[in-house]
Design an enzyme around this catalytic site. Structure first.
Site, PDB file in Angstrom:
ATOM      1  N   HIS A  13      10.718  43.977   3.921  1.00  0.00           N
ATOM      2  CA  HIS A  13      11.199  42.680   3.428  1.00  0.00           C
ATOM      3  C   HIS A  13      12.708  42.501   3.595  1.00  0.00           C
ATOM      4  O   HIS A  13      13.174  41.459   4.031  1.00  0.00           O
ATOM      5  CB  HIS A  13      10.811  42.506   1.958  1.00  0.00           C
ATOM      6  N   GLU A  50      19.654  43.462   8.194  1.00  0.00           N
ATOM      7  CA  GLU A  50      19.565  43.514   9.658  1.00  0.00           C
ATOM      8  C   GLU A  50      19.201  44.908  10.125  1.00  0.00           C
ATOM      9  O   GLU A  50      19.508  45.874   9.433  1.00  0.00           O
ATOM     10  CB  GLU A  50      20.908  43.110  10.270  1.00  0.00           C
ATOM     11  N   ALA A  77      -1.105  40.987   1.038  1.00  0.00           N
ATOM     12  CA  ALA A  77      -1.049  39.948   2.058  1.00  0.00           C
ATOM     13  C   ALA A  77      -0.603  38.635   1.455  1.00  0.00           C
ATOM     14  O   ALA A  77      -1.349  37.670   1.388  1.00  0.00           O
ATOM     15  CB  ALA A  77      -2.416  39.819   2.722  1.00  0.00           C
ATOM     16  N   GLY A  78       0.634  38.598   1.021  1.00  0.00           N
ATOM     17  CA  GLY A  78       1.227  37.362   0.539  1.00  0.00           C
ATOM     18  C   GLY A  78       1.720  36.530   1.722  1.00  0.00           C
ATOM     19  O   GLY A  78       1.419  36.829   2.878  1.00  0.00           O
ATOM     20  N   HIS A  80       4.563  36.357   3.152  1.00  0.00           N
ATOM     21  CA  HIS A  80       5.370  37.064   4.157  1.00  0.00           C
ATOM     22  C   HIS A  80       4.497  37.682   5.244  1.00  0.00           C
ATOM     23  O   HIS A  80       4.813  37.590   6.427  1.00  0.00           O
ATOM     24  CB  HIS A  80       6.197  38.176   3.494  1.00  0.00           C
TER      25      HIS A  80
END
Lengths: 126, 126
Positions: A13, A50, A77-78, A80
């Site tokens: 994330h 990054e 599994a949201g 994103h």
């Protein structure tokens, strides 16, 4: 299994906490040390940190990758996993149609996850 | 190991996608089916979904819990793990000082995580 030509990108994330991002980078280093399968392994971040997914994928392509596997380092599994990662990957696929870029099932869907949770819980009892 | 008196609360982030929250609830059911250690197992969500951490902990206390282990179902130690979950747990600890409530190390710190990532990646190659 012998090394093949697949490049592996672990996508996390991304956090405002630098230590959390470094944890992912360390995990990628661990994977490199353990692995006998992939041509190259690196990590990228969906947001905040990054390299971004696009930066990392462009780096792989510049390094000669013809086959890339993106592994979402997410537990469920949201949005994103379902939307954001595929969208970012798609932007690179459009630019390089000759490069095969697949998205593996996210980590939380691993068949061993329940066992790992229980083990971590048992170790956490004091 | 025989059943002890520890109640286990698995805490996930919570998602606007109901299917993602249901995935956590299913995992909690799987854990219950597999487990031979904990007095009770349930799940809760840091935000968005219910039950909240507080709701679930109050439920455990109402059910007679004297010893609760909270396991953060997170992969890295970002703000949620470092600050948000401890803050919410603390609010319940203050109300019930006689109940022991500990927070286990989050799932991503498991020593087996790198192996699981590699396995999931290898299975994801097509």
């Amino acid at each position: 299994m012998t090394k093949n030509n697949t490049f592996l990108l672990l996508v996390a994330h991304g956090s405002r906490r630098q230590s959390s991002n470094d944890e992912i980078r360390c995990l990628a280093e661990q994977l490199k040390a353990m692995d006998h399968t992939f041509a190259k392994i690196d990590c990228a971040f969906l947001e905040i940190a990054e390299p971004s997914i696009q930066q990392a994928l462009l780096g792989f392509v510049a390094g000669g990758a013809k086959d890339i596997l993106v592994l979402p380092y997410f537990l469920s599994a949201g949005r994103h996993v379902a939307i954001d990662i595929p969208e970012q990957v798609q932007q690179v696929k459009i630019q390089f149609p000759e490069v095969k870029i697949e998205i593996a099932t996210y980590l939380g869907a691993s068949k061993n996850i329940a066992e790992m949770v229980l083990q971590q819980a048992i170790e956490g009892m004091v």
